[in-house]
Design a protein around this motif. Structure first.
Motif, short mmCIF file in Angstrom:
data_model
loop_
_atom_site.label_atom_id
_atom_site.label_comp_id
_atom_site.label_asym_id
_atom_site.label_seq_id
_atom_site.Cartn_x
_atom_site.Cartn_y
_atom_site.Cartn_z
N ILE A 177 1.21 -1.47 -0.43
CA ILE A 177 -0.07 -0.24 0.18
C ILE A 177 0.94 1.31 0.29
O ILE A 177 1.98 1.07 0.84
N ILE A 223 -2.91 0.70 -3.90
CA ILE A 223 -2.81 -0.55 -4.38
C ILE A 223 -1.29 -0.89 -4.89
O ILE A 223 -1.82 -0.26 -6.23
N HIS A 238 -9.69 -3.88 -0.14
CA HIS A 238 -9.14 -3.53 0.08
C HIS A 238 -9.93 -1.68 0.71
O HIS A 238 -9.69 -1.16 1.52
N GLU A 296 -6.43 -6.37 5.77
CA GLU A 296 -5.28 -6.38 4.56
C GLU A 296 -4.80 -7.68 4.66
O GLU A 296 -4.51 -8.15 3.46
#
Length: 150
Positions: A40, A46, A73, A131
């Motif tokens: 990230i 991303i 996400h 995540e």
């Protein structure tokens, strides 16, 4: 008496240096290296080229992986990612179509083996726990594909 000079040839410049030019240490200072970017980015996007994904984002099911992980996400559902079932199901269906690509363990299929589908979870320290769980779920999905395909 020798001296250094440079000559331009189109877009190239050739510099002729003498021994004396090389005898003095360079005074050029390089900028400090930039820290490696994780999964990230600083702005919350991303990083699909992160080596921690092990090629999952670019393989034959890369589009499905990116859609599922993006859904997770950016999910605001409670619990996080609960609105992404269809995207993860589509990804898993794609994985079953390519068992030789997504069967990374190459072993006997024991649960103790690391069959994470090429994912390098050790380099994802900057991710939130949920995540990490999504990326691990993608790896676990590849493990279940291995078991189904045997």
């Amino acid at each position: 008496m020798s001296f250094s000079f440079s000559k331009s040839f189109g877009k190239d410049t050739v510099i002729f240096a003498t021994k004396e030019d090389h005898a003095t240490p360079s005074t050029v200072e390089l900028p400090p290296p930039e820290p490696a970017q994780g999964l990230i980015t600083k702005d919350g996007e991303i990083n699909w080229s992160c080596p921690c994904l092990g090629g999952m984002a670019t393989g034959p099911c890369g589009v499905q992986f990116r859609e599922a992980f993006s859904c997770f996400h950016y999910s605001e559902a409670d619990p996080k990612g609960s609105d992404c079932y269809d995207a993860f199901r589509t990804m898993q269906d794609c994985f079953t179509e390519y068992p030789t690509v997504y069967n990374k363990s190459g072993g006997s299929g024991d649960d103790d083996e690391d069959g994470g589908g090429g994912l390098d979870l050790s380099s994802m320290e900057d991710l939130k726990d949920d995540e990490k769980a999504a990326v691990e779920a993608a790896g676990a999905t590849t493990q279940s594909v291995e078991k189904i395909s045997k």
